[in-house]
Design an enzyme around this catalytic site. Structure first.
Site, PDB file in Angstrom:
ATOM      1  N   ALA A 214       0.822  -1.205   0.000  1.00  0.00           N
ATOM      2  CA  ALA A 214       0.000   0.000   0.000  1.00  0.00           C
ATOM      3  C   ALA A 214       0.860   1.260   0.000  1.00  0.00           C
ATOM      4  O   ALA A 214       0.536   2.248  -0.655  1.00  0.00           O
ATOM      5  CB  ALA A 214      -0.910  -0.005   1.215  1.00  0.00           C
TER       6      ALA A 214
ATOM      7  N   GLU B 171       3.670   2.589  -6.253  1.00  0.00           N
ATOM      8  CA  GLU B 171       4.073   1.973  -7.520  1.00  0.00           C
ATOM      9  C   GLU B 171       3.230   2.514  -8.679  1.00  0.00           C
ATOM     10  O   GLU B 171       3.657   2.491  -9.828  1.00  0.00           O
ATOM     11  CB  GLU B 171       4.012   0.437  -7.434  1.00  0.00           C
ATOM     12  CG  GLU B 171       2.632  -0.211  -7.461  1.00  0.00           C
ATOM     13  CD  GLU B 171       1.827   0.021  -6.178  1.00  0.00           C
ATOM     14  OE1 GLU B 171       2.449   0.358  -5.154  1.00  0.00           O
ATOM     15  OE2 GLU B 171       0.592  -0.113  -6.213  1.00  0.00           O
TER      16      GLU B 171
ATOM     17  N   ASP C  34       7.431  33.854 -35.077  1.00  0.00           N
ATOM     18  CA  ASP C  34       7.392  34.468 -36.398  1.00  0.00           C
ATOM     19  C   ASP C  34       6.238  35.446 -36.432  1.00  0.00           C
ATOM     20  O   ASP C  34       5.279  35.287 -35.689  1.00  0.00           O
ATOM     21  CB  ASP C  34       7.101  33.394 -37.457  1.00  0.00           C
ATOM     22  CG  ASP C  34       8.311  32.541 -37.725  1.00  0.00           C
ATOM     23  OD1 ASP C  34       9.406  32.998 -37.416  1.00  0.00           O
ATOM     24  OD2 ASP C  34       8.132  31.422 -38.230  1.00  0.00           O
TER      25      ASP C  34
ATOM     26  N   ASP D  58       8.821  27.491 -39.537  1.00  0.00           N
ATOM     27  CA  ASP D  58       8.080  26.662 -40.480  1.00  0.00           C
ATOM     28  C   ASP D  58       8.948  26.070 -41.588  1.00  0.00           C
ATOM     29  O   ASP D  58       8.624  25.044 -42.146  1.00  0.00           O
ATOM     30  CB  ASP D  58       6.898  27.441 -41.081  1.00  0.00           C
ATOM     31  CG  ASP D  58       7.310  28.827 -41.553  1.00  0.00           C
ATOM     32  OD1 ASP D  58       8.531  29.043 -41.722  1.00  0.00           O
ATOM     33  OD2 ASP D  58       6.436  29.676 -41.757  1.00  0.00           O
TER      34      ASP D  58
ATOM     35  N   ASP E 195      14.658  26.703 -40.506  1.00  0.00           N
ATOM     36  CA  ASP E 195      14.290  26.983 -39.120  1.00  0.00           C
ATOM     37  C   ASP E 195      14.600  25.786 -38.223  1.00  0.00           C
ATOM     38  O   ASP E 195      14.659  25.916 -37.000  1.00  0.00           O
ATOM     39  CB  ASP E 195      12.779  27.266 -39.001  1.00  0.00           C
ATOM     40  CG  ASP E 195      12.398  28.589 -39.640  1.00  0.00           C
ATOM     41  OD1 ASP E 195      13.235  29.494 -39.624  1.00  0.00           O
ATOM     42  OD2 ASP E 195      11.271  28.696 -40.150  1.00  0.00           O
TER      43      ASP E 195
ATOM     44  N   ASN F  98      -0.173   7.813   1.879  1.00  0.00           N
ATOM     45  CA  ASN F  98       0.721   6.721   2.236  1.00  0.00           C
ATOM     46  C   ASN F  98       1.414   6.971   3.567  1.00  0.00           C
ATOM     47  O   ASN F  98       1.546   6.059   4.389  1.00  0.00           O
ATOM     48  CB  ASN F  98       1.774   6.512   1.146  1.00  0.00           C
ATOM     49  CG  ASN F  98       1.157   5.931  -0.114  1.00  0.00           C
ATOM     50  OD1 ASN F  98      -0.030   5.632  -0.126  1.00  0.00           O
ATOM     51  ND2 ASN F  98       1.938   5.782  -1.153  1.00  0.00           N
TER      52      ASN F  98
ATOM     53  N   ASN G 115      -5.747   1.400  -0.062  1.00  0.00           N
ATOM     54  CA  ASN G 115      -4.819   1.697  -1.144  1.00  0.00           C
ATOM     55  C   ASN G 115      -5.521   1.687  -2.499  1.00  0.00           C
ATOM     56  O   ASN G 115      -5.356   2.579  -3.323  1.00  0.00           O
ATOM     57  CB  ASN G 115      -3.702   0.653  -1.115  1.00  0.00           C
ATOM     58  CG  ASN G 115      -2.643   0.943  -2.154  1.00  0.00           C
ATOM     59  OD1 ASN G 115      -2.200   2.064  -2.273  1.00  0.00           O
ATOM     60  ND2 ASN G 115      -2.264  -0.066  -2.913  1.00  0.00           N
TER      61      ASN G 115
HETATM   62  P1  ATP Z   1       8.117  35.793 -40.989  1.00  0.00           P
HETATM   63  O1  ATP Z   1       9.570  35.510 -40.794  1.00  0.00           O
HETATM   64  O2  ATP Z   1       7.502  36.516 -39.869  1.00  0.00           O
HETATM   65  O3  ATP Z   1       7.309  34.625 -41.423  1.00  0.00           O
HETATM   66  P2  ATP Z   1       8.308  36.872 -43.628  1.00  0.00           P
HETATM   67  O4  ATP Z   1       7.283  36.087 -44.360  1.00  0.00           O
HETATM   68  O5  ATP Z   1       8.446  38.299 -43.988  1.00  0.00           O
HETATM   69  O6  ATP Z   1       8.082  36.899 -42.096  1.00  0.00           O
HETATM   70  P3  ATP Z   1      10.232  35.420 -45.065  1.00  0.00           P
HETATM   71  O7  ATP Z   1       9.284  34.430 -45.583  1.00  0.00           O
HETATM   72  O8  ATP Z   1      11.596  35.017 -44.662  1.00  0.00           O
HETATM   73  O9  ATP Z   1       9.694  36.155 -43.817  1.00  0.00           O
HETATM   74  O10 ATP Z   1      10.340  36.545 -46.168  1.00  0.00           O
HETATM   75  C1  ATP Z   1      11.321  37.532 -46.111  1.00  0.00           C
HETATM   76  C2  ATP Z   1      11.008  38.613 -47.123  1.00  0.00           C
HETATM   77  O11 ATP Z   1      11.074  38.068 -48.436  1.00  0.00           O
HETATM   78  C3  ATP Z   1       9.608  39.175 -47.000  1.00  0.00           C
HETATM   79  O12 ATP Z   1       9.553  40.245 -46.097  1.00  0.00           O
HETATM   80  C4  ATP Z   1       9.296  39.605 -48.409  1.00  0.00           C
HETATM   81  O13 ATP Z   1       9.752  40.919 -48.648  1.00  0.00           O
HETATM   82  C5  ATP Z   1      10.078  38.642 -49.258  1.00  0.00           C
HETATM   83  N1  ATP Z   1       9.202  37.564 -49.741  1.00  0.00           N
HETATM   84  C6  ATP Z   1       8.346  36.818 -49.055  1.00  0.00           C
HETATM   85  N2  ATP Z   1       7.725  35.934 -49.830  1.00  0.00           N
HETATM   86  C7  ATP Z   1       8.201  36.108 -51.069  1.00  0.00           C
HETATM   87  C8  ATP Z   1       7.968  35.481 -52.336  1.00  0.00           C
HETATM   88  N3  ATP Z   1       7.105  34.492 -52.473  1.00  0.00           N
HETATM   89  N4  ATP Z   1       8.656  35.937 -53.380  1.00  0.00           N
HETATM   90  C9  ATP Z   1       9.534  36.936 -53.252  1.00  0.00           C
HETATM   91  N5  ATP Z   1       9.800  37.559 -52.125  1.00  0.00           N
HETATM   92  C10 ATP Z   1       9.148  37.163 -51.024  1.00  0.00           C
END
Ligand code: ATP
Length: 891
Positions: free
Chosen positions: A280, A284, A326, A633, A637, A699, A727
């Protein structure tokens, strides 16, 4: 002919599929039946029966079983059968708890299972990877894990990291042509992609040629089957503590037994009592209940859109002192709409919201027709060309397929009357250099109707300046240096309105020149103009940031976006306050971790950073003693997510790689969900503390009542079967119900917990000892009062002791709901606990008043006047201490 040698038609014929429409759903189901699920067979699971028997492998339980067997052989049938029944029930309870924990962990794994894009019935669909079949056409982009073995039919700058199969971490460059030389190994399979490998760059489309165990990965799957369940720090600490508790319990039990024998009690009775007491008193069941509490908490988190991938994270969540998040999509809605366009000193505005392609263009107050303005129309056309997004009309609603930034540009172009079909007729995309967050730009090589080639690039406006040598200024191409100030002003002007900005540039390619690499395409550009788009903050984030601050947790925004945009949004969300500052990626890049440590406490926003910088931020914060939660994402990262104490990835926009590196996935990509998960994490930990306190105090009470009785030369206050019953009943339901308790209302008003604190920190040890001591003493007093009054009726006195002990524990359980005092919250607020206590009470009454059970448990009915004594003594442990806290407070 092997798959690598075949051309597309051969592949289509052999695999009975079509590269443009894929297979049908019906066919897919049929193939799935034939081929089985696309998954690696898991290793042998522990069978249910084994799991059940594992409940009885505890040393003391075996001793108890042996002792019971002996007592059975000596003729004590009823006792023997009852004890065995109780041991069985205890085992069942443990079994149920473990199964439940296991099942919910399995369910979790399923929720975090990978998804895959397949072409079925002519439409791209996202399905669980396990449902893919041979012949499915699948597509993937950078950050995806390949879901099956495929033969590539399209590859754009595709590079795949195959270390899972080859150990080689340098990515292999892939292509889609047929190959006619023999492959010597996976590394030579340039037109194949394999299950479990990771796309590190570019994108591709392929036909599945092998699934499940019929993949290269399946062939080595046996080697990979390592168990992935990790114990949490608390579980590990409890395991160590368990050893100490067992030793102490055994030691005290031994004293009880020896003194009992010296006092003249029969050897056999004392032995059985001792073993029962040991069974008791040894907690465990604690590890199993901790797992149940953790997994129940994890299920509550799922309801709030947070999936825990690694159980230890549940505990660490409660310790988080900084959340690095982000901006785009997590703090903002990621629903972008272009509202401003700029080129050569002119600004236009666009009306309309969401993705519906209807809106007006204005130049100042004046409405304009984009078709009538060459520059504006060209800017919009380029925005559509360097763009992979697609707008889909479904049930009268426009939805976007692809990147929201590109979606916004596509919609703006469509508002001007442009559409993909017309543009495709005039221009062909010859090559694409995909976007990545480090370069912050993307580009395409386009061929027009006359066969002329040119580059269209888009990207972060400040970054694009360094890739441009000239600018189109009111229909003339001039050196960019002449207009630097005007461009900067335009960019800042848009960014200060919290707009996200993207610049467009272009350059003609002289005929006969082939641009192979992005550095060639993305240099010497002609700066064309800007798109400014709103991305409104998520409405709930401001409140979540405030609550986090109250809970002693700092929020840090990390974004690739422009400083001014980041500043504007951080200001709106209450992230940037007082002396807090913004640090730019450029400055960050030049700093060492040591230098960053000195200033990082003051930084609330990191702007224009690349994912690679995130690791530095995590390290600097950690070196300053913080417990860091970090979101991400993309592929890049992943290192920061892994290094953070709590790595968080995005369920919607996150890549497989980021998800795999993370310990928490946000199903809705929402910052507010992180806060909710932290709250739940804190609550789970508090709940675990609650039942540790309850179980151990109970206990201690049980041991002490026996111990004191023996020391005072009294007869046994409880007989073995009663000890086992206490227990079973009190450790079972009430303890589990505590694990389901709701958070106290100040749970997010306290500072984060110190991750190094021990199990008994913050006064828990004292609470256990003091309550346990009082439970033991008051039970003993009740026993002595009755026994001294009528020494001939030992059974009655034992019934009184038994009832007082059970009742004292059932009252004490309500006290365990709060760390402050029983009066600090409604004691009956947890309905599971109320139900558990009521059912335990009913069981208690049945044992005392139901004649057949009286025989088994050696009990007799209690006289009503003695109930007063029982209830009074049982209340003392809880109310005495609660009263003393109250007095201390009012003084
Ligand atoms: P976070 O980091 O908060 O997600 P974010 O989307 O601005 O922000 P990134 O995706 O790294 O970060 O983009 C960086 C920069 O690149 C943006 O601020 C934008 O000016 C440019 N960018 C984002 N998407 C595109 C795209 N599809 N084509 C060209 N330039 C882009």
């Amino acid at each position: 002919m092997t798959f690598r040698e075949m051309n597309i038609e051969d592949l289509e014929t052999t695999l009975k599929t079509d590269k443009d429409v894929g297979i049908t759903e019906t066919e897919a189901r049929k193939r799935q039946k034939e081929q089985g699920f696309n998954e690696l067979q898991a290793g042998e699971k522990q069978s249910v029966i084994l799991l059940f028997f594992a409940q009885f492998k505890d040393f003391m339980v075996i001793v108890l079983l042996a002792a019971t067997l002996i007592s059975g052989l000596l003729g004590e049938y009823i006792d023997a059968i009852a004890i065995i029944a109780i041991i069985l029930m205890n085992g069942l309870l443990g079994f149920y708890q473990e199964r439940r924990a296991e099942k919910s962990l399995d369910a979790l794994k399923e929720m975090a299972a990978p998804q895959i894009y397949v072409l079925r019935d002519g439409e791209w669909r996202k399905i669980p990877s396990r449902e893919a079949v041979v012949g499915d056409i699948i597509k993937f982009i950078s950050g995806d894990r390949i879901g099956a073995d495929v033969r590539l039919i399209e590859a754009y700058s595709l590079e795949i990291e195959e270390s899972a199969l080859t150990g080689e971490s340098v990515p292999s460059i892939k292509q889609s042509e047929s190959l006619h030389f023999p492959a010597e190994g996976i590394g030579d399979e340039e037109n194949m992609a394999f299950m479990g490998t990771m796309v590190s760059r570019g994108s591709g489309i392929g036909i599945i040629v092998g699934t499940g165990m019929n993949t290269a990965m399946g062939k080595i799957a046996d080697l990979l089957q390592s168990a992935e369940t990790q114990d949490t720090p608390l579980q590990l600490r409890l395991e160590q503590l368990g050893k100490i508790l067992i030793t102490t319990a055994l030691f005290l039990t031994l004293i009880v037994v020896v003194t009992g024998i010296l006092q003249g009690n029969p050897l056999y009775t004392m032995f059985l009592a001792g073993v029962s007491l040991a069974v008791a008193a040894i907690p465990e069941g604690l590890p199993a209940i901790v797992t149940v509490a953790l997994s129940l908490g994890v299920q509550r988190m799922i309801k709030k859109n947070a999936i825990v991938r690694k159980l230890p994270a549940v505990e660490t969540l409660g310790c988080a002192s900084v959340i690095c998040s982000d901006k785009t999509g997590t703090m903002t809605q990621n629903k972008m709409t272009v509202t401003h366009l700029w080129s050569g000193g002119h600004t236009w505005q666009v009306t309309g919201t969401g993705y519906a392609p209807s809106g007006e263009f204005y130049y100042g107050e004046r409405a304009v027709q984009p078709k009538g303005n060459k520059t504006l129309f060209q800017l919009l056309t380029f925005g559509m060309l360097c763009n992979n997004s697609e707008l889909i009309l479904k049930k009268d609603r426009f939805t976007l397929n692809g990147d929201p930034t590109e979606g916004a540009m596509l919609v703006a172009a469509m508002k001007a009357g442009l559409n993909r079909e017309n543009v495709v007729e005039q221009f062909t995309i010859v090559k694409e250099f995909p976007f990545d967050s480090t370069r912050k730009m993307m580009s395409v090589i386009v061929k027009d109707n006359q066969g002329k080639h040119f580059v269209v690039a888009k990207g972060a406006p400040d970054v694009m300046i360094s890739h441009s040598s000239s600018i189109l200024w009111q229909e003339r191409v001039v050196r960019i240096s002449e207009y630097q100030t005007q461009i900067q002003e335009a960019i800042n002007g848009l960014a200060q309105q919290a707009l996200r900005t993207i610049a467009i540039g272009y350059k003609p390619i002289p005929s006969g020149t082939v641009l192979l690499h992005e550095s060639e395409a993305e240099s010497d550009l002609i700066y064309f103009g800007l798109h400014g788009m709103i991305d409104p903050p998520r409405p709930e984030v401001k409140e979540a940031v405030r609550e986090a601050r109250e809970a002693g947790i700092k929020t840090v925004m990390i974004t690739g976006d422009h400083v001014a945009t980041a500043k504007a949004i951080a200001g709106q969300l209450g992230i940037l306050r007082g002396k807090e500052r913004v640090l730019e990626g450029k400055e960050l890049a030049e700093m060492t971790v040591d230098q960053l440590e000195d200033i990082v406490e003051d930084v609330a926003v990191f702007a224009r950073v690349s994912p690679e910088h995130k690791l530095k931020i995590v390290r600097a914060l950690q070196n300053n003693g913080h417990i860091v939660a970090m979101t991400g994402d993309g592929v890049n990262d992943a290192p920061a997510i892994k290094a953070a104490d709590i790595g968080i990835s995005m369920g919607i926009t996150g890549t497989d790689v980021a998800k795999e590196a993370s310990s928490l996935i946000l199903l809705d990509d929402n910052f507010a969900t992180i806060k909710a998960a932290i709250k739940e994490g804190r609550n789970i930990y508090e709940n675990i503390r609650k039942f540790i306190r309850y179980l151990l105090a109970s206990n201690v009470g049980e041991i002490l009542v026996m111990f004191f009785a023996m020391v005072c030369a009294l007869p046994l206050p409880l007989i073995p079967i009663q000890i086992l019953w206490v227990n079973l009943v009190t450790d079972g339901l009430p303890a589990m119900a505590l694990g389901l308790d709701k958070a106290e209302n100040d749970v997010m008003k306290r500072d984060p917990r110190d991750p190094k604190e021990g199990v008994f920190a913050r006064g828990l040890g004292w609470k256990i000892i003091s309550r346990g001591f009082l439970i033991g003493i008051s039970t003993l007093i009740a026993f002595i009062v009755i026994y001294k009054n009528n020494p001939d009726n030992l059974v009655y006195a034992q019934t009184i002791a038994f009832t007082t002990l059970v009742l004292a524990q059932l009252i004490h359980v309500f006290d365990c709901r709060s760390e402050r005092s029983i009066f600090s919250r409604n004691p009956f607020g947890n309905k599971y606990l109320v139900a558990a206590v009521i059912s335990s009470l009913v069981l208690l009454l049945v044992v005392i008043y139901y004649p057949p059970l009286q025989v088994i448990f050696h009990t007799v009915p209690i006289a009503s006047r003695d109930w007063l004594l029982v209830i009074g003594m049982a209340s003392i442990p809880t109310f005495l201490l609660a009263g003393s806290i109250l007095i201390r407070k009012t003084r």
